[in-house]
Design a protein around this motif. Sequence first.
Motif, PDB file in Angstrom:
ATOM      1  N   SER A  57      82.978 108.614  87.882  1.00  0.00           N
ATOM      2  CA  SER A  57      83.154 107.752  89.057  1.00  0.00           C
ATOM      3  C   SER A  57      81.833 107.145  89.504  1.00  0.00           C
ATOM      4  CB  SER A  57      83.758 108.540  90.214  1.00  0.00           C
ATOM      5  OG  SER A  57      85.042 108.999  89.876  1.00  0.00           O
ATOM      6  N   ALA A  58      80.791 107.963  89.574  1.00  0.00           N
ATOM      7  CA  ALA A  58      79.502 107.487  90.086  1.00  0.00           C
ATOM      8  C   ALA A  58      78.946 106.364  89.225  1.00  0.00           C
ATOM      9  CB  ALA A  58      78.511 108.645  90.165  1.00  0.00           C
ATOM     10  N   TYR A  59      78.951 106.547  87.919  1.00  0.00           N
ATOM     11  CA  TYR A  59      78.372 105.524  87.044  1.00  0.00           C
ATOM     12  C   TYR A  59      79.208 104.248  87.072  1.00  0.00           C
ATOM     13  CZ  TYR A  59      76.217 103.207  83.128  1.00  0.00           C
ATOM     14  OH  TYR A  59      75.575 102.290  82.347  1.00  0.00           O
ATOM     15  N   ALA A  60      80.523 104.400  87.073  1.00  0.00           N
ATOM     16  CA  ALA A  60      81.388 103.219  87.102  1.00  0.00           C
ATOM     17  C   ALA A  60      81.221 102.441  88.404  1.00  0.00           C
ATOM     18  CB  ALA A  60      82.841 103.630  86.903  1.00  0.00           C
ATOM     19  N   VAL A  61      81.131 103.136  89.515  1.00  0.00           N
ATOM     20  CA  VAL A  61      80.948 102.463  90.804  1.00  0.00           C
ATOM     21  C   VAL A  61      79.575 101.798  90.861  1.00  0.00           C
ATOM     22  CG1 VAL A  61      80.688 102.863  93.286  1.00  0.00           C
ATOM     23  CG2 VAL A  61      82.617 103.879  92.051  1.00  0.00           C
ATOM     24  N   LEU A  90      86.290  89.321  89.498  1.00  0.00           N
ATOM     25  CA  LEU A  90      85.471  90.096  90.434  1.00  0.00           C
ATOM     26  C   LEU A  90      86.341  90.914  91.367  1.00  0.00           C
ATOM     27  CD1 LEU A  90      82.687  87.493  91.226  1.00  0.00           C
ATOM     28  CD2 LEU A  90      82.436  89.628  89.965  1.00  0.00           C
ATOM     29  N   GLY A  91      87.463  90.349  91.787  1.00  0.00           N
ATOM     30  CA  GLY A  91      88.400  91.094  92.622  1.00  0.00           C
ATOM     31  C   GLY A  91      88.928  92.335  91.918  1.00  0.00           C
ATOM     32  N   LEU A  92      89.174  92.216  90.623  1.00  0.00           N
ATOM     33  CA  LEU A  92      89.630  93.369  89.849  1.00  0.00           C
ATOM     34  C   LEU A  92      88.549  94.443  89.758  1.00  0.00           C
ATOM     35  CD1 LEU A  92      91.545  91.514  87.004  1.00  0.00           C
ATOM     36  CD2 LEU A  92      92.547  92.919  88.825  1.00  0.00           C
ATOM     37  N   ILE A  93      87.307  94.026  89.622  1.00  0.00           N
ATOM     38  CA  ILE A  93      86.205  94.992  89.600  1.00  0.00           C
ATOM     39  C   ILE A  93      86.128  95.723  90.935  1.00  0.00           C
ATOM     40  CG2 ILE A  93      83.682  95.252  89.499  1.00  0.00           C
ATOM     41  CD1 ILE A  93      83.710  92.917  87.445  1.00  0.00           C
ATOM     42  N   VAL A  94      86.196  94.980  92.022  1.00  0.00           N
ATOM     43  CA  VAL A  94      86.137  95.589  93.354  1.00  0.00           C
ATOM     44  C   VAL A  94      87.329  96.523  93.562  1.00  0.00           C
ATOM     45  CG1 VAL A  94      86.204  95.103  95.827  1.00  0.00           C
ATOM     46  CG2 VAL A  94      84.744  93.740  94.329  1.00  0.00           C
ATOM     47  N   ALA A  95      88.506  96.119  93.101  1.00  0.00           N
ATOM     48  CA  ALA A  95      89.681  96.985  93.205  1.00  0.00           C
ATOM     49  C   ALA A  95      89.478  98.263  92.396  1.00  0.00           C
ATOM     50  CB  ALA A  95      90.926  96.239  92.729  1.00  0.00           C
ATOM     51  N   GLY A  96      88.869  98.143  91.232  1.00  0.00           N
ATOM     52  CA  GLY A  96      88.563  99.328  90.423  1.00  0.00           C
ATOM     53  C   GLY A  96      87.594 100.267  91.113  1.00  0.00           C
ATOM     54  N   ILE A  97      86.583  99.709  91.767  1.00  0.00           N
ATOM     55  CA  ILE A  97      85.628 100.528  92.517  1.00  0.00           C
ATOM     56  C   ILE A  97      86.362 101.273  93.631  1.00  0.00           C
ATOM     57  CG2 ILE A  97      83.660 100.456  94.103  1.00  0.00           C
ATOM     58  CD1 ILE A  97      82.646  98.035  92.415  1.00  0.00           C
ATOM     59  N   ALA A  98      87.203 100.558  94.368  1.00  0.00           N
ATOM     60  CA  ALA A  98      87.961 101.201  95.457  1.00  0.00           C
ATOM     61  C   ALA A  98      88.882 102.281  94.901  1.00  0.00           C
ATOM     62  CB  ALA A  98      88.751 100.148  96.219  1.00  0.00           C
ATOM     63  N   GLY A  99      89.516 101.996  93.783  1.00  0.00           N
ATOM     64  CA  GLY A  99      90.397 102.997  93.176  1.00  0.00           C
ATOM     65  C   GLY A  99      89.657 104.247  92.759  1.00  0.00           C
ATOM     66  N   LEU A 100      88.480 104.085  92.183  1.00  0.00           N
ATOM     67  CA  LEU A 100      87.682 105.250  91.801  1.00  0.00           C
ATOM     68  C   LEU A 100      87.249 106.052  93.018  1.00  0.00           C
ATOM     69  CD1 LEU A 100      85.528 103.716  88.959  1.00  0.00           C
ATOM     70  CD2 LEU A 100      87.228 105.524  88.724  1.00  0.00           C
ATOM     71  N   ARG A 101      86.935 105.361  94.087  1.00  0.00           N
ATOM     72  CA  ARG A 101      86.556 106.053  95.324  1.00  0.00           C
ATOM     73  C   ARG A 101      87.731 106.859  95.865  1.00  0.00           C
ATOM     74  NH1 ARG A 101      85.864 109.131  98.798  1.00  0.00           N
ATOM     75  NH2 ARG A 101      84.940 108.760 100.832  1.00  0.00           N
ATOM     76  N   LEU A 102      88.913 106.275  95.847  1.00  0.00           N
ATOM     77  CA  LEU A 102      90.101 106.962  96.348  1.00  0.00           C
ATOM     78  C   LEU A 102      90.486 108.147  95.469  1.00  0.00           C
ATOM     79  CD1 LEU A 102      92.249 103.888  97.421  1.00  0.00           C
ATOM     80  CD2 LEU A 102      91.055 105.515  98.926  1.00  0.00           C
ATOM     81  N   ALA A 103      90.221 108.044  94.168  1.00  0.00           N
ATOM     82  CA  ALA A 103      90.601 109.092  93.232  1.00  0.00           C
ATOM     83  C   ALA A 103      89.617 110.260  93.220  1.00  0.00           C
ATOM     84  CB  ALA A 103      90.712 108.513  91.816  1.00  0.00           C
ATOM     85  N   SER A 104      88.437 110.062  93.788  1.00  0.00           N
ATOM     86  CA  SER A 104      87.413 111.119  93.754  1.00  0.00           C
ATOM     87  C   SER A 104      87.489 112.015  94.962  1.00  0.00           C
ATOM     88  CB  SER A 104      86.025 110.498  93.673  1.00  0.00           C
ATOM     89  OG  SER A 104      85.862 109.868  92.436  1.00  0.00           O
TER      90      SER A 104
END
Length: 104
Positions: A57-61, A90-104
């Motif tokens: 998660s950290a590296y991906a974010v 870019l929206g998909l990248i930001v959504a992925g970051i938010a998803g990783l945050r929620l999953a951690s």
Amino acid sequence: MSWMILILAGLLEVVWAVGLKYTEGFSRLWPSVGVVCAIAASMYLLAVAMRTLPVSSAYAVWTGIGIAGTAIFGMWMLGESLSVVKLVSLGLIVAGIAGLRLAS
């Protein structure tokens, strides 16, 4: 707290990525010094955040913030091309970051 440190590390990644443009191939001293300092600080903060966050998660974010932030800065401040495809991506990248945050 680790997430805030990680966000700061990601923002510093944007600083050094954009700063590379101004080093002119590391031929200009002060922009080069600034880039090296930003890289070191970004890596250090990433390592500190990874004390408690999972590496995946950290590296991906961290990279996601760097990618999205650098692209947005380039389009906004440097006159780089802007398109619907870029904005959706870019929206998909930001959504992925938010998803990783929620999953951690």
